[in-house]
Design a protein around this motif. Structure first.
Motif, mmCIF file in Angstrom:
data_model
loop_
_atom_site.group_PDB
_atom_site.id
_atom_site.type_symbol
_atom_site.label_atom_id
_atom_site.label_comp_id
_atom_site.label_asym_id
_atom_site.label_seq_id
_atom_site.Cartn_x
_atom_site.Cartn_y
_atom_site.Cartn_z
ATOM 1 N N GLU A 95 73.241 34.135 23.888
ATOM 2 C CA GLU A 95 72.722 34.964 22.790
ATOM 3 C C GLU A 95 73.475 36.289 22.820
ATOM 4 N N MET A 96 73.869 36.780 21.630
ATOM 5 C CA MET A 96 74.788 37.916 21.567
ATOM 6 C C MET A 96 74.347 38.949 20.532
ATOM 7 N N ALA A 97 74.131 40.174 20.986
ATOM 8 C CA ALA A 97 73.810 41.281 20.080
ATOM 9 C C ALA A 97 75.082 41.757 19.380
ATOM 10 N N PHE A 98 74.907 42.293 18.158
ATOM 11 C CA PHE A 98 76.019 42.811 17.342
ATOM 12 C C PHE A 98 77.063 41.719 17.034
ATOM 13 N N MET A 99 76.596 40.496 16.915
ATOM 14 C CA MET A 99 77.482 39.367 16.612
ATOM 15 C C MET A 99 76.967 38.640 15.380
ATOM 16 N N ASP A 100 77.854 38.413 14.406
ATOM 17 C CA ASP A 100 77.431 37.640 13.236
ATOM 18 C C ASP A 100 77.803 36.168 13.418
ATOM 19 N N HIS A 101 77.507 35.381 12.406
ATOM 20 C CA HIS A 101 77.704 33.931 12.456
ATOM 21 C C HIS A 101 79.153 33.566 12.774
ATOM 22 N N GLU A 102 80.091 34.218 12.110
ATOM 23 C CA GLU A 102 81.519 33.909 12.313
ATOM 24 C C GLU A 102 81.954 34.252 13.739
ATOM 25 N N ASP A 103 81.496 35.396 14.242
ATOM 26 C CA ASP A 103 81.814 35.771 15.621
ATOM 27 C C ASP A 103 81.333 34.699 16.603
ATOM 28 N N SER A 104 80.134 34.194 16.360
ATOM 29 C CA SER A 104 79.541 33.192 17.247
ATOM 30 C C SER A 104 80.347 31.897 17.251
ATOM 31 N N LEU A 105 80.839 31.484 16.077
ATOM 32 C CA LEU A 105 81.633 30.256 16.003
ATOM 33 C C LEU A 105 82.883 30.362 16.860
ATOM 34 N N VAL A 106 83.490 31.528 16.884
ATOM 35 C CA VAL A 106 84.698 31.741 17.701
ATOM 36 C C VAL A 106 84.363 31.590 19.186
ATOM 37 N N VAL A 107 83.239 32.183 19.622
ATOM 38 C CA VAL A 107 82.823 32.050 21.027
ATOM 39 C C VAL A 107 82.573 30.581 21.357
ATOM 40 N N GLN A 108 81.911 29.857 20.450
ATOM 41 C CA GLN A 108 81.590 28.445 20.692
ATOM 42 C C GLN A 108 82.846 27.607 20.895
ATOM 43 N N LEU B 137 58.529 39.496 17.019
ATOM 44 C CA LEU B 137 58.631 40.401 15.873
ATOM 45 C C LEU B 137 59.045 41.800 16.325
ATOM 46 N N ASP B 138 58.582 42.205 17.507
ATOM 47 C CA ASP B 138 58.931 43.531 18.043
ATOM 48 C C ASP B 138 60.440 43.727 18.159
ATOM 49 N N LEU B 139 61.183 42.640 18.384
ATOM 50 C CA LEU B 139 62.636 42.744 18.514
ATOM 51 C C LEU B 139 63.269 43.214 17.217
ATOM 52 N N ARG B 140 62.573 42.940 16.069
ATOM 53 C CA ARG B 140 63.065 43.396 14.758
ATOM 54 C C ARG B 140 62.480 44.762 14.393
ATOM 55 N N LYS B 141 61.483 45.178 15.149
ATOM 56 C CA LYS B 141 60.757 46.407 14.848
ATOM 57 C C LYS B 141 61.376 47.612 15.555
ATOM 58 N N TYR B 142 61.954 47.356 16.721
ATOM 59 C CA TYR B 142 62.469 48.453 17.537
ATOM 60 C C TYR B 142 63.974 48.277 17.778
ATOM 61 N N GLY B 143 64.776 48.815 16.867
ATOM 62 C CA GLY B 143 66.227 48.776 17.040
ATOM 63 C C GLY B 143 66.838 47.423 16.741
ATOM 64 N N SER B 144 66.450 46.832 15.629
ATOM 65 C CA SER B 144 66.990 45.514 15.263
ATOM 66 C C SER B 144 68.497 45.604 14.995
ATOM 67 N N VAL B 145 69.215 44.545 15.378
ATOM 68 C CA VAL B 145 70.660 44.478 15.131
ATOM 69 C C VAL B 145 71.021 43.055 14.711
ATOM 70 N N PRO B 146 72.160 42.875 14.033
ATOM 71 C CA PRO B 146 72.640 41.513 13.783
ATOM 72 C C PRO B 146 72.889 40.823 15.129
ATOM 73 N N HIS B 147 72.411 39.595 15.261
ATOM 74 C CA HIS B 147 72.656 38.880 16.518
ATOM 75 C C HIS B 147 72.674 37.377 16.268
ATOM 76 N N SER B 148 73.405 36.689 17.113
ATOM 77 C CA SER B 148 73.622 35.255 16.946
ATOM 78 C C SER B 148 73.592 34.575 18.304
ATOM 79 N N GLY B 149 73.396 33.257 18.264
ATOM 80 C CA GLY B 149 73.393 32.498 19.506
ATOM 81 C C GLY B 149 73.502 31.014 19.240
ATOM 82 N N PHE B 150 73.577 30.257 20.330
ATOM 83 C CA PHE B 150 73.698 28.804 20.193
ATOM 84 C C PHE B 150 73.214 28.127 21.461
ATOM 85 N N GLY B 151 73.040 26.828 21.384
ATOM 86 C CA GLY B 151 72.653 26.038 22.549
ATOM 87 C C GLY B 151 73.534 24.807 22.656
ATOM 88 N N LEU B 152 74.074 24.580 23.851
ATOM 89 C CA LEU B 152 74.869 23.375 24.102
ATOM 90 C C LEU B 152 74.094 22.450 25.017
#
Length: 429
Positions: A225-238, A384-399
């Motif tokens: 799981e990665m903070a400050f990462m959008d969908h495209e960034d995540s695909l590159v990591v994958q 929900l608190d994660l979106r309430k206190y300093g929410s940021v774009p974030h992405s992740g995946f599961g293998l």
């Protein structure tokens, strides 16, 4: 000098002693060939009657399958041998004589082998699969450590579900309801808000009554799981991660892949970047080939296989309809009915090995999803608190580890890719 089969190449033309089990043997009047294993590998021990005491040769002929022994001999180079070496035996000391070992060199049925899984693991094929599995795990830690991720361990017992409670194992947690985890993802999102880039690696459980070759009740997941990462960034990591793991297996598991008779040319091509198609494009492709599927339906195994056959690398299918994906996935800002997600489909008919997405980072939209999916705001308040206190774009995946092992090994069924599989009708051994 004591050594192991894996390190025997360091002692060519020297006398060494190894602790081993007798995997198999054959003998003639003047020579006995012992197939030895010690957990690190397999090697052939050659006992020549004219070069040893009569008692040693007689013992070699009488040894029973899976008896444990100490073997002393001279290490010889042999290019015909899978390991490149063999052992000219000088002495044998029996540690324990095994009698009537149930798994003989003849053919056995799957159920029989599964009933004896604790012994089946000793076979050359199963040994090779477990070694590849271990290398995938090693390379996983290597990749994420090098990329600056922190390892975080989410709980296995949870009070809520990542994707609905339909397929969860329910238990009592004193006076509360609890479930065995089906994913560590929600907790990893919390960890990412503290540590930036995180990954977990642990067991997950699905009470899904499925008997397909791709399903287990208990399996292992790697979930970054990665903070400050959008969908495209995540695909590159994958794609970088999968490429790294495949190349590590090719480099470090040559003997194992050879034992499995794996066509490694199909793995050598697995280098990032990977092809990408949208869900819309996949539906069109399937319809043209005569598959009966409509927009809004999820893909089954035959659909995934048909799509994968068009590529010689894993392929990303992106932008699925929101209605068939999990509540936490972020809608495409340009098209609200689809979400910023992707499944990675392995080649050769092995199906989905990764599912990932950009997560919803808007508090109001997540509340709306709670309502739509009948989720208790009280149970999910922390999320929900994660979106309430300093929410940021974030992405992740599961293998899914076991499907990945099956693909890399060329194994048809995932039951062989985990030491002790838990299947719909199997809890033993």
């Amino acid at each position: 000098m004591k050594t192991t089969i894996a390190k025997i190449g360091n002692h060519v033309e020297q006398s060494v002693t190894i602790g081993a089990w007798l995997a198999n043997k054959r003998s003639s009047g003047k020579i006995a060939f012992l197939q030895l294993r010690d957990g690190t590998g397999f090697i052939q021990g050659v006992v020549v009657k004219a070069e040893v005491e009569e008692s040693v040769f007689q013992l070699a002929k009488e040894l029973t399958q899976e008896s444990s022994i100490y073997v002393t001999g001279i290490v010889r180079e042999d290019k015909r041998a899978p390991s490149g070496y063999e052992l000219t035996v000088q002495e044998i000391q029996v540690i324990h004589e095994a009698k009537d070992y149930p798994i003989t060199p003849k053919e056995h049925g799957t159920e029989f082998l599964m009933d004896h899984r604790h012994l089946w693991l000793r076979s050359k094929r199963q040994h090779a699969i477990m070694r590849v599995r271990n290398e995938i795990i090693r390379a996983t830690y290597e990749f994420f450590n090098e990329q600056g991720f922190s390892k975080v361990d989410p709980p296995i017992l949870t009070g809520s579900s990542a994707e609905g409670t339909t397929n969860l194992f329910h238990t009592k947690y004193f006076d509360e309801d609890a479930y065995l985890s089906q994913s560590g993802q929600l907790y990893m999102e919390a960890a990412a808000m503290a540590l930036g880039k995180v990954f977990s690696f642990g067991p997950t459980f699905r009470a899904e009554k499925s008997k397909t070759r791709r399903h287990l009740i208990e399996f292992w997941m790697i979930e970054p799981e990665m903070a400050f990462m959008d969908h495209e960034d995540s695909l590159v990591v994958q794609e970088q991660y999968v490429s790294h793991v495949v190349q590590a297996v090719l480099a470090n598991c040559k003997q194992e892949l050879q034992a499995l008779e794996r066509d490694t040319s199909k793995l050598e091509n697995i280098v990032a970047p990977f092809p990408r198609i949208t869900y819309d494009e996949a539906i069109d492709m399937l319809k043209k080939e005569g598959h009966e599927i409509e927009w809004g339906e999820d893909f089954g195994a035959p659909h995934e296989t048909a799509i994968a056959e068009k590529y010689d690398k894993p392929v990303f299918i992106t932008h699925y309809p929101a209605e068939i994906k999990a509540f936490y996935m972020k809608p495409d800002p340009n098209r609200e009915e689809v979400v910023l997600c992707a499944d990675l489909i392995a080649p050769e008919g092995y199906g989905e090995i990764i599912g990932g997405s950009q997560r919803i980072d808007d508090e109001d939209l997540l509340k709306q999803r709670y309502d739509e999916h009948n989720l208790s705001e009280e149970s999910y308040q922390w999320y929900l608190d994660l979106r309430k206190y300093g929410s940021v774009p974030h992405s992740g995946f599961g293998l899914g580890l076991e499907r990945t092992v099956a693909w890399m090994c060329g194994v048809e069924h995932v039951r062989e890719t985990i030491p002790f599989p838990r299947l719909l009708n199997r809890l033993y051994p």
